[in-house]
Design an enzyme around this catalytic site. Structure first.
Site, mmCIF file in Angstrom:
data_model
loop_
_atom_site.group_PDB
_atom_site.id
_atom_site.type_symbol
_atom_site.label_atom_id
_atom_site.label_comp_id
_atom_site.label_asym_id
_atom_site.label_seq_id
_atom_site.Cartn_x
_atom_site.Cartn_y
_atom_site.Cartn_z
ATOM 1 N N GLU A 120 0.843 -1.202 0.000
ATOM 2 C CA GLU A 120 0.000 0.000 0.000
ATOM 3 C C GLU A 120 0.876 1.249 0.000
ATOM 4 O O GLU A 120 2.014 1.211 0.480
ATOM 5 C CB GLU A 120 -0.783 0.021 1.319
ATOM 6 N N ASP A 121 0.324 2.349 -0.458
ATOM 7 C CA ASP A 121 1.072 3.605 -0.435
ATOM 8 C C ASP A 121 1.177 4.176 0.979
ATOM 9 O O ASP A 121 2.256 4.529 1.439
ATOM 10 C CB ASP A 121 0.464 4.630 -1.401
ATOM 11 N N ARG A 144 1.704 11.749 -9.058
ATOM 12 C CA ARG A 144 2.147 10.380 -8.706
ATOM 13 C C ARG A 144 3.577 10.116 -9.169
ATOM 14 O O ARG A 144 4.272 9.283 -8.599
ATOM 15 C CB ARG A 144 1.234 9.336 -9.373
ATOM 16 N N ASP A 162 -3.339 5.673 6.927
ATOM 17 C CA ASP A 162 -3.728 6.950 7.520
ATOM 18 C C ASP A 162 -4.695 6.657 8.669
ATOM 19 O O ASP A 162 -4.251 6.335 9.777
ATOM 20 C CB ASP A 162 -4.349 7.777 6.384
ATOM 21 N N PHE A 215 -0.978 16.263 4.239
ATOM 22 C CA PHE A 215 -1.376 15.598 3.001
ATOM 23 C C PHE A 215 -0.192 15.612 2.045
ATOM 24 O O PHE A 215 0.311 16.668 1.677
ATOM 25 C CB PHE A 215 -2.585 16.268 2.369
HETATM 26 P P1 5GP Z 1 -6.939 5.236 5.332
HETATM 27 O O1 5GP Z 1 -8.060 4.321 4.984
HETATM 28 O O2 5GP Z 1 -5.818 4.603 6.079
HETATM 29 O O3 5GP Z 1 -7.439 6.495 5.989
HETATM 30 O O4 5GP Z 1 -6.393 5.800 3.974
HETATM 31 C C1 5GP Z 1 -5.660 5.096 3.078
HETATM 32 C C2 5GP Z 1 -5.701 5.767 1.729
HETATM 33 O O5 5GP Z 1 -5.954 7.168 1.812
HETATM 34 C C3 5GP Z 1 -4.369 5.649 1.073
HETATM 35 O O6 5GP Z 1 -4.251 4.446 0.359
HETATM 36 C C4 5GP Z 1 -4.325 6.870 0.178
HETATM 37 O O7 5GP Z 1 -4.900 6.578 -1.058
HETATM 38 C C5 5GP Z 1 -5.173 7.886 0.907
HETATM 39 N N1 5GP Z 1 -4.364 8.857 1.655
HETATM 40 C C6 5GP Z 1 -4.237 8.977 2.999
HETATM 41 N N2 5GP Z 1 -3.402 9.966 3.325
HETATM 42 C C7 5GP Z 1 -2.974 10.490 2.156
HETATM 43 C C8 5GP Z 1 -2.058 11.537 1.821
HETATM 44 O O8 5GP Z 1 -1.444 12.214 2.650
HETATM 45 N N3 5GP Z 1 -1.867 11.771 0.486
HETATM 46 C C9 5GP Z 1 -2.498 11.062 -0.495
HETATM 47 N N4 5GP Z 1 -2.234 11.384 -1.753
HETATM 48 N N5 5GP Z 1 -3.360 10.064 -0.205
HETATM 49 C C10 5GP Z 1 -3.579 9.789 1.094
#
Ligand code: 5GP
Length: 176
Positions: free
Chosen positions: A97-98, A163, A101, A150
């Site tokens: 995963e990237d 990206r 959060d 972010f």
């Molecule tokens: P979570 O479900 O953990 O809140 O979020 C995961 C997804 O939210 C990540 O796979 C990503 O796509 C997006 N995301 C969360 N924080 C960021 C951020 O700082 N930048 C970007 N571009 N995407 C984020």
């Protein structure tokens, strides 16, 4: 992006860390039936670099999920946009995963993949924002912990852009 000074992680630092992560995964998965599940689209750059440092026979598959729209904050809603192509029964699955959060996406994905009878499921995330967590989730491999900002670059987008940046940048809201 070059005109401001908000780079968070530069390319050289990323390359070094990704190589270390690949070496650790190589050691941990020796003799296992490794299936890398890359989460599109954000995980794709990280996965491409990471697998070059995993010196084992492995398979790759891709899933696309969506938890964000054009907004920069999590809606908490996870939708599967593309499911896996391959059977994963008995395989040792590593989710790539990237960023983690709130943890909602990864939590959902781990549960979903476990229901498909793999040998094991672990997670490898390029970035971690631990202060934003809403659900507890175990991340086995983490590239970098970052503050609650972010970020874009190295696979991460804002409205599908940035990206391809080789480093990680804090997005300036005036830049889009
Ligand atoms: P979570 O479900 O953990 O809140 O979020 C995961 C997804 O939210 C990540 O796979 C990503 O796509 C997006 N995301 C969360 N924080 C960021 C951020 O700082 N930048 C970007 N571009 N995407 C984020």
């Amino acid at each position: 992006m070059e005109r401001d000074r908000k780079i968070l992680i530069d390319e050289e630092t990323i390359m070094k860390r990704v190589a270390e992560m690949g070496a650790k995964i190589t050691a941990d998965y020796e003799g296992k039936d490794l299936l890398i599940v890359c989460i599109l689209k954000g995980g794709v750059i990280f996965m491409s670099d990471l697998v070059k440092h995993i010196h084992l026979p492995l398979a790759m598959d891709f899933m696309a999920v969506s938890s964000y729209g054009a907004s920069t904050r999590s809606s908490g809603v996870v939708r599967i946009l593309k499911d896996l192509d391959e059977d994963m029964e008995g395989k040792d699955v590593l989710i790539v995963e990237d960023i983690v959060d709130t943890g909602l996406t990864l939590h959902y994905l781990i549960d979903y993949l476990k229901s498909r009878k793999p040998g094991s499921v672990k997670a490898c995330c390029f970035l971690d924002k631990p202060t934003r967590r809403k659900v507890e989730v175990e991340v086995d491999y983490i590239g970098f912990e970052i503050p609650d900002k972010f970020v874009v670059g190295y696979g991460l987008d804002y409205n599908q852009k940035y990206r391809n940046l080789p480093g990680v940048w804090v997005l300036d809201e005036n830049d889009n």
